[in-house]
Design a protein around this motif. Sequence first.
Motif, PDB file in Angstrom:
ATOM      1  N   GLN A  16      -0.807 -23.162 -91.492  1.00  0.00           N
ATOM      2  CA  GLN A  16      -1.424 -21.961 -90.930  1.00  0.00           C
ATOM      3  C   GLN A  16      -2.520 -22.297 -89.919  1.00  0.00           C
ATOM      4  OE1 GLN A  16      -2.824 -19.708 -94.283  1.00  0.00           O
ATOM      5  NE2 GLN A  16      -0.780 -19.411 -95.145  1.00  0.00           N
ATOM      6  N   LEU A  17      -3.028 -23.531 -89.961  1.00  0.00           N
ATOM      7  CA  LEU A  17      -4.138 -23.914 -89.094  1.00  0.00           C
ATOM      8  C   LEU A  17      -3.696 -24.651 -87.842  1.00  0.00           C
ATOM      9  CD1 LEU A  17      -6.517 -25.300 -91.888  1.00  0.00           C
ATOM     10  CD2 LEU A  17      -6.483 -22.997 -90.938  1.00  0.00           C
ATOM     11  N   LEU A  18      -2.481 -25.186 -87.848  1.00  0.00           N
ATOM     12  CA  LEU A  18      -2.026 -26.003 -86.731  1.00  0.00           C
ATOM     13  C   LEU A  18      -1.758 -25.148 -85.503  1.00  0.00           C
ATOM     14  CD1 LEU A  18       0.430 -28.458 -88.534  1.00  0.00           C
ATOM     15  CD2 LEU A  18      -1.968 -28.807 -87.936  1.00  0.00           C
ATOM     16  N   PRO A  19      -2.070 -25.652 -84.321  1.00  0.00           N
ATOM     17  CA  PRO A  19      -1.787 -24.889 -83.089  1.00  0.00           C
ATOM     18  C   PRO A  19      -0.289 -24.773 -82.863  1.00  0.00           C
ATOM     19  CG  PRO A  19      -2.525 -27.120 -82.567  1.00  0.00           C
ATOM     20  CD  PRO A  19      -2.707 -26.952 -84.056  1.00  0.00           C
ATOM     21  N   ALA A  20       0.114 -23.690 -82.208  1.00  0.00           N
ATOM     22  CA  ALA A  20       1.531 -23.474 -81.913  1.00  0.00           C
ATOM     23  C   ALA A  20       2.035 -24.520 -80.931  1.00  0.00           C
ATOM     24  CB  ALA A  20       1.743 -22.070 -81.346  1.00  0.00           C
ATOM     25  N   ARG A  21       3.226 -25.006 -81.188  1.00  0.00           N
ATOM     26  CA  ARG A  21       3.814 -25.998 -80.299  1.00  0.00           C
ATOM     27  C   ARG A  21       4.395 -25.304 -79.065  1.00  0.00           C
ATOM     28  NH1 ARG A  21       3.869 -30.771 -82.009  1.00  0.00           N
ATOM     29  NH2 ARG A  21       5.415 -31.390 -80.444  1.00  0.00           N
ATOM     30  N   PRO A  22       4.397 -25.976 -77.902  1.00  0.00           N
ATOM     31  CA  PRO A  22       4.923 -25.348 -76.675  1.00  0.00           C
ATOM     32  C   PRO A  22       6.412 -25.041 -76.803  1.00  0.00           C
ATOM     33  CG  PRO A  22       4.520 -27.704 -76.349  1.00  0.00           C
ATOM     34  CD  PRO A  22       3.906 -27.335 -77.671  1.00  0.00           C
ATOM     35  N   VAL A  23       6.829 -23.966 -76.142  1.00  0.00           N
ATOM     36  CA  VAL A  23       8.229 -23.559 -76.172  1.00  0.00           C
ATOM     37  C   VAL A  23       9.068 -24.576 -75.393  1.00  0.00           C
ATOM     38  CG1 VAL A  23       9.868 -21.740 -75.572  1.00  0.00           C
ATOM     39  CG2 VAL A  23       7.543 -21.156 -76.338  1.00  0.00           C
ATOM     40  N   ARG A  24      10.163 -24.996 -75.986  1.00  0.00           N
ATOM     41  CA  ARG A  24      11.017 -26.000 -75.343  1.00  0.00           C
ATOM     42  C   ARG A  24      11.930 -25.343 -74.300  1.00  0.00           C
ATOM     43  NH1 ARG A  24      11.569 -30.760 -77.346  1.00  0.00           N
ATOM     44  NH2 ARG A  24      13.771 -30.885 -76.711  1.00  0.00           N
ATOM     45  N   ARG A  25      12.279 -26.123 -73.318  1.00  0.00           N
ATOM     46  CA  ARG A  25      13.217 -25.642 -72.300  1.00  0.00           C
ATOM     47  C   ARG A  25      14.615 -25.492 -72.908  1.00  0.00           C
ATOM     48  NH1 ARG A  25      12.742 -30.219 -67.960  1.00  0.00           N
ATOM     49  NH2 ARG A  25      12.987 -31.386 -69.912  1.00  0.00           N
ATOM     50  N   ARG A  26      15.344 -24.487 -72.449  1.00  0.00           N
ATOM     51  CA  ARG A  26      16.698 -24.274 -72.967  1.00  0.00           C
ATOM     52  C   ARG A  26      17.689 -25.275 -72.375  1.00  0.00           C
ATOM     53  NH1 ARG A  26      17.559 -17.684 -73.317  1.00  0.00           N
ATOM     54  NH2 ARG A  26      15.824 -17.287 -74.759  1.00  0.00           N
ATOM     55  N   ARG A  27      17.488 -25.594 -71.099  1.00  0.00           N
ATOM     56  CA  ARG A  27      18.385 -26.562 -70.456  1.00  0.00           C
ATOM     57  C   ARG A  27      17.679 -27.914 -70.389  1.00  0.00           C
ATOM     58  NH1 ARG A  27      20.854 -24.604 -64.915  1.00  0.00           N
ATOM     59  NH2 ARG A  27      22.048 -26.520 -65.362  1.00  0.00           N
ATOM     60  N   HIS A  28      18.415 -28.942 -70.704  1.00  0.00           N
ATOM     61  CA  HIS A  28      17.889 -30.309 -70.697  1.00  0.00           C
ATOM     62  C   HIS A  28      16.609 -30.422 -71.519  1.00  0.00           C
ATOM     63  CE1 HIS A  28      20.794 -30.759 -67.491  1.00  0.00           C
ATOM     64  NE2 HIS A  28      20.154 -29.849 -66.760  1.00  0.00           N
ATOM     65  N   PRO A  29      16.666 -30.059 -72.797  1.00  0.00           N
ATOM     66  CA  PRO A  29      15.437 -30.057 -73.609  1.00  0.00           C
ATOM     67  C   PRO A  29      14.917 -31.443 -73.926  1.00  0.00           C
ATOM     68  CG  PRO A  29      17.339 -29.613 -74.988  1.00  0.00           C
ATOM     69  CD  PRO A  29      17.845 -29.647 -73.578  1.00  0.00           C
ATOM     70  N   GLY A  30      15.760 -32.462 -73.789  1.00  0.00           N
ATOM     71  CA  GLY A  30      15.304 -33.807 -74.113  1.00  0.00           C
ATOM     72  C   GLY A  30      15.325 -34.057 -75.611  1.00  0.00           C
ATOM     73  N   GLN A  31      14.643 -35.089 -76.024  1.00  0.00           N
ATOM     74  CA  GLN A  31      14.625 -35.466 -77.435  1.00  0.00           C
ATOM     75  C   GLN A  31      13.819 -34.455 -78.247  1.00  0.00           C
ATOM     76  OE1 GLN A  31      13.134 -39.373 -78.115  1.00  0.00           O
ATOM     77  NE2 GLN A  31      13.517 -39.348 -80.320  1.00  0.00           N
ATOM     78  N   LEU A  32      14.349 -34.095 -79.412  1.00  0.00           N
ATOM     79  CA  LEU A  32      13.643 -33.149 -80.272  1.00  0.00           C
ATOM     80  C   LEU A  32      12.352 -33.780 -80.797  1.00  0.00           C
ATOM     81  CD1 LEU A  32      16.616 -31.704 -82.363  1.00  0.00           C
ATOM     82  CD2 LEU A  32      15.354 -30.577 -80.510  1.00  0.00           C
ATOM     83  N   PRO A  33      11.236 -33.033 -80.792  1.00  0.00           N
ATOM     84  CA  PRO A  33       9.975 -33.595 -81.283  1.00  0.00           C
ATOM     85  C   PRO A  33       9.983 -33.734 -82.804  1.00  0.00           C
ATOM     86  CG  PRO A  33       9.693 -31.275 -80.763  1.00  0.00           C
ATOM     87  CD  PRO A  33      11.084 -31.643 -80.319  1.00  0.00           C
ATOM     88  N   VAL A  34       9.183 -34.647 -83.272  1.00  0.00           N
ATOM     89  CA  VAL A  34       9.018 -34.832 -84.711  1.00  0.00           C
ATOM     90  C   VAL A  34       8.288 -33.613 -85.274  1.00  0.00           C
ATOM     91  CG1 VAL A  34       7.911 -36.253 -86.479  1.00  0.00           C
ATOM     92  CG2 VAL A  34       9.006 -37.337 -84.511  1.00  0.00           C
ATOM     93  N   SER A  35       8.732 -33.134 -86.417  1.00  0.00           N
ATOM     94  CA  SER A  35       8.088 -31.963 -87.024  1.00  0.00           C
ATOM     95  C   SER A  35       6.653 -32.300 -87.422  1.00  0.00           C
ATOM     96  CB  SER A  35       8.875 -31.492 -88.245  1.00  0.00           C
ATOM     97  OG  SER A  35       8.740 -32.417 -89.313  1.00  0.00           O
ATOM     98  N   ASP A  36       5.824 -31.264 -87.451  1.00  0.00           N
ATOM     99  CA  ASP A  36       4.415 -31.465 -87.797  1.00  0.00           C
ATOM    100  C   ASP A  36       4.254 -32.021 -89.209  1.00  0.00           C
ATOM    101  OD1 ASP A  36       3.488 -30.637 -85.342  1.00  0.00           O
ATOM    102  OD2 ASP A  36       3.230 -28.545 -85.954  1.00  0.00           O
ATOM    103  N   ARG A  37       5.093 -31.571 -90.133  1.00  0.00           N
ATOM    104  CA  ARG A  37       4.956 -32.045 -91.513  1.00  0.00           C
ATOM    105  C   ARG A  37       5.271 -33.533 -91.617  1.00  0.00           C
ATOM    106  NH1 ARG A  37       7.265 -29.197 -97.047  1.00  0.00           N
ATOM    107  NH2 ARG A  37       6.300 -30.670 -98.496  1.00  0.00           N
ATOM    108  N   VAL A  38       6.277 -33.995 -90.898  1.00  0.00           N
ATOM    109  CA  VAL A  38       6.617 -35.418 -90.908  1.00  0.00           C
ATOM    110  C   VAL A  38       5.492 -36.234 -90.273  1.00  0.00           C
ATOM    111  CG1 VAL A  38       8.213 -37.148 -90.019  1.00  0.00           C
ATOM    112  CG2 VAL A  38       9.090 -35.015 -90.967  1.00  0.00           C
TER     113      VAL A  38
END
Length: 273
Positions: A16-38
Amino acid sequence: MSADLVPNDLWERIAQLLPARPVRRRRHPGQLPVSDRVALAGIVYVLRKGVAWRDVPAQIVGCSGVTAWRRLRDWTEAGIWRRLHEVLLTELRVNGGLDMDDCAVDGSHVRALKRGDHVGPSPVDRARPGSKHHAIVDRFSTPFAVSLTGGNRHDVTQLIPLLDAIPRIRGLRGRPRSRPKRLFADRGYDFDKYRRLLWKRGIKPQIARRGRAHGSGLGRTRWVVERTFAWLHQFKRLRTRYERRADLHQGLLELAASIICFRRLRRSFRNDQ
């Protein structure tokens, strides 16, 4: 592994305290980011085990040490750990797990292996580079505030900053509490100037006098802060300071204090059942 390092009930509070992550691009999103919990599991792994960031086992934790370090940097700069600590203190007060009347304060030396801010010659370690952990706790050894200074700083210089760092703890009817009624300390805090400052804040100083024989009886109350340092230094990353950046070590110190509060909160839940 993430669930073992970051339990579900702790993660629910942090998420609930973590800042929102930026919205990913729909085309050519690149590598998926590691989840905050991990990534948080990677931070807790380093905090508990004391390993170097490059030695974090990605196949076990789920992320590299570099990724965990970057999230630690970002979340420390965002003030996440201090807000988490305040949330847990509020929950403890709601459940009757805090004693806001009697507090104890002290400092503890740790060796610093790298130069950086808040590093100085330690008077108890042959002037080797070191830092100091300072803490103010209640009679249950719950840390209200923790701070980091150079190893050559006198404990008493952090007395007022520690009191100012205690958050306004809500949870009960009436005004939030942010200061104790009585403060216990050893002879290192025996200065009349600071006694007067405590009285002005409405706090009764219970400080041992220098030059007097032992046996004042204050040790029966003051020992709780030593237990807090024992709990903090069970986190191996805090036994020796490796971080060059003082804010990152302070962030790990605040995270460890939050985990101690979380463990006390869990214990209070078990006692209520």
